[in-house]
Design an enzyme around this catalytic site. Sequence first.
Site, PDB file in Angstrom:
ATOM      1  N   LYS A 185       0.565  -1.447   0.198  1.00  0.00           N
ATOM      2  CA  LYS A 185      -0.178  -0.167  -0.321  1.00  0.00           C
ATOM      3  C   LYS A 185       0.645   1.042   0.103  1.00  0.00           C
ATOM      4  CE  LYS A 185      -2.500  -2.296   3.600  1.00  0.00           C
ATOM      5  NZ  LYS A 185      -2.773  -2.177   4.746  1.00  0.00           N
ATOM      6  N   GLY A 186       1.726   1.267   0.468  1.00  0.00           N
ATOM      7  CA  GLY A 186       2.828   2.333   0.427  1.00  0.00           C
ATOM      8  C   GLY A 186       3.268   3.148  -0.660  1.00  0.00           C
ATOM      9  N   ASP A 235       7.567   2.926  -2.503  1.00  0.00           N
ATOM     10  CA  ASP A 235       7.390   3.777  -1.802  1.00  0.00           C
ATOM     11  C   ASP A 235       9.094   4.115  -1.083  1.00  0.00           C
ATOM     12  OD1 ASP A 235       7.603   1.062  -0.184  1.00  0.00           O
ATOM     13  OD2 ASP A 235       6.390   1.756   0.981  1.00  0.00           O
ATOM     14  N   ASP A 260      14.756  -0.647   0.601  1.00  0.00           N
ATOM     15  CA  ASP A 260      15.559  -1.319   1.740  1.00  0.00           C
ATOM     16  C   ASP A 260      16.578  -2.387   2.482  1.00  0.00           C
ATOM     17  OD1 ASP A 260      15.863  -0.803   4.493  1.00  0.00           O
ATOM     18  OD2 ASP A 260      14.892  -2.097   4.911  1.00  0.00           O
ATOM     19  N   LYS A 270      17.045   3.334   0.320  1.00  0.00           N
ATOM     20  CA  LYS A 270      18.341   3.043   2.117  1.00  0.00           C
ATOM     21  C   LYS A 270      19.515   2.428   1.328  1.00  0.00           C
ATOM     22  CE  LYS A 270      14.964   3.572   5.860  1.00  0.00           C
ATOM     23  NZ  LYS A 270      14.762   2.017   6.691  1.00  0.00           N
ATOM     24  N   PHE A 293      14.462   4.777  10.506  1.00  0.00           N
ATOM     25  CA  PHE A 293      13.082   4.124   9.680  1.00  0.00           C
ATOM     26  C   PHE A 293      11.907   5.120   9.950  1.00  0.00           C
ATOM     27  CE2 PHE A 293       8.296   1.783  10.652  1.00  0.00           C
ATOM     28  CZ  PHE A 293       8.920   1.380   9.927  1.00  0.00           C
ATOM     29  N   VAL A 294      11.712   5.378   8.550  1.00  0.00           N
ATOM     30  CA  VAL A 294      11.003   5.887   8.122  1.00  0.00           C
ATOM     31  C   VAL A 294       8.865   6.479   8.138  1.00  0.00           C
ATOM     32  CG1 VAL A 294      12.538   8.121   7.026  1.00  0.00           C
ATOM     33  CG2 VAL A 294      11.110   6.077   5.695  1.00  0.00           C
TER      34      VAL A 294
HETATM   35  P1  IMP Z   1      13.394  -5.173   1.687  1.00  0.00           P
HETATM   36  O1  IMP Z   1      12.417  -6.209   0.823  1.00  0.00           O
HETATM   37  O2  IMP Z   1      13.988  -4.945   2.409  1.00  0.00           O
HETATM   38  O3  IMP Z   1      13.385  -3.780   0.722  1.00  0.00           O
HETATM   39  O4  IMP Z   1      11.811  -4.532   2.486  1.00  0.00           O
HETATM   40  C1  IMP Z   1      10.864  -3.479   1.760  1.00  0.00           C
HETATM   41  C2  IMP Z   1      10.379  -2.655   1.915  1.00  0.00           C
HETATM   42  O5  IMP Z   1       9.749  -2.583   3.194  1.00  0.00           O
HETATM   43  C3  IMP Z   1       9.143  -1.654   1.974  1.00  0.00           C
HETATM   44  O6  IMP Z   1       8.678  -1.899   0.930  1.00  0.00           O
HETATM   45  C4  IMP Z   1       8.380  -1.521   2.873  1.00  0.00           C
HETATM   46  O7  IMP Z   1       7.145  -2.086   3.583  1.00  0.00           O
HETATM   47  C5  IMP Z   1       9.330  -1.791   4.309  1.00  0.00           C
HETATM   48  N1  IMP Z   1      10.634  -0.450   5.101  1.00  0.00           N
HETATM   49  C6  IMP Z   1      11.489  -0.668   4.478  1.00  0.00           C
HETATM   50  N2  IMP Z   1      12.578   0.454   5.435  1.00  0.00           N
HETATM   51  C7  IMP Z   1      11.225   1.482   5.907  1.00  0.00           C
HETATM   52  C8  IMP Z   1      10.935   2.174   6.719  1.00  0.00           C
HETATM   53  O8  IMP Z   1      11.527   3.492   7.333  1.00  0.00           O
HETATM   54  N3  IMP Z   1       9.429   2.349   6.966  1.00  0.00           N
HETATM   55  C9  IMP Z   1       8.501   1.918   6.683  1.00  0.00           C
HETATM   56  N4  IMP Z   1       8.779   1.038   5.807  1.00  0.00           N
HETATM   57  C10 IMP Z   1      10.127   0.645   5.117  1.00  0.00           C
HETATM   58 MG    MG Z   2       6.472  -1.457   0.172  1.00  0.00          MG
END
Ligand code: IMP
Ligand code: MG
Length: 183
Positions: A43-44, A100, A103, A131, A152-153
């Site tokens: 949903k982000g 959105d 990470d 990030k 964490f944002v």
């Molecule tokens: P990844 O697979 O580690 O890249 O995860 C990415 C997902 O983790 C994003 O789509 C977000 O839903 C969540 N996420 C990662 N960092 C943050 C943050 O700082 N705030 C809120 N959601 C985050």
């Molecule tokens: Mg997401």
Amino acid sequence: MHADIAKVLIAEEQIKVRVRDLGAQISADYRDVGNLLLVGVLKGCAMFMMDLVREIDIPVAFDFIAVASYGQSTESSGVVRILKDLDTDLAGRNALIIEDIIDSGMTLAYLRGQLLRRSPASLRICTLLNKPDRRTADVPVDYLGFNIPNEFVVGYGLDYAERYRNLPYIGVLKPEVYRDAAH
Ligand code: IMP
Ligand code: MG
């Protein structure tokens, strides 16, 4: 400012300016290519995608996909379950994934692999936030809003436990508000 927010990382006006630039860049890149389909990852992506699409001045369609990581951890496992699939057939489309935040990159790397199997004419990635320090999976980012530090944002679509998505800015959550939402 909301009482749970330690600091505003990216103000509303900064987001607006950057989204306008991204819209112009995407419009220019796809103007002669055509057949553009934005694929929003729910949903982000919601706020970002709806603002971005209004800054795109070429014909564009959009659709949404909802995914969840397996497991309860705040760290991505990299294996993703599709909760809501696209309505649109990707074959022959110039698809642009709208995220959105990236990470570790695990979620997007998996999703990208799945979508590539559906034979899009092209598949690119646009993310509002990145990030870079946290990246473990290799995902090509074609359009980027902002690189941010490893904090964490929340806000502008991003949540903690489904809260704070409605904030109009990107803010750093006070650590006492969350316990194990690492990073
Ligand atoms: P990844 O697979 O580690 O890249 O995860 C990415 C997902 O983790 C994003 O789509 C977000 O839903 C969540 N996420 C990662 N960092 C943050 C943050 O700082 N705030 C809120 N959601 C985050
Ligand atoms: Mg997401």
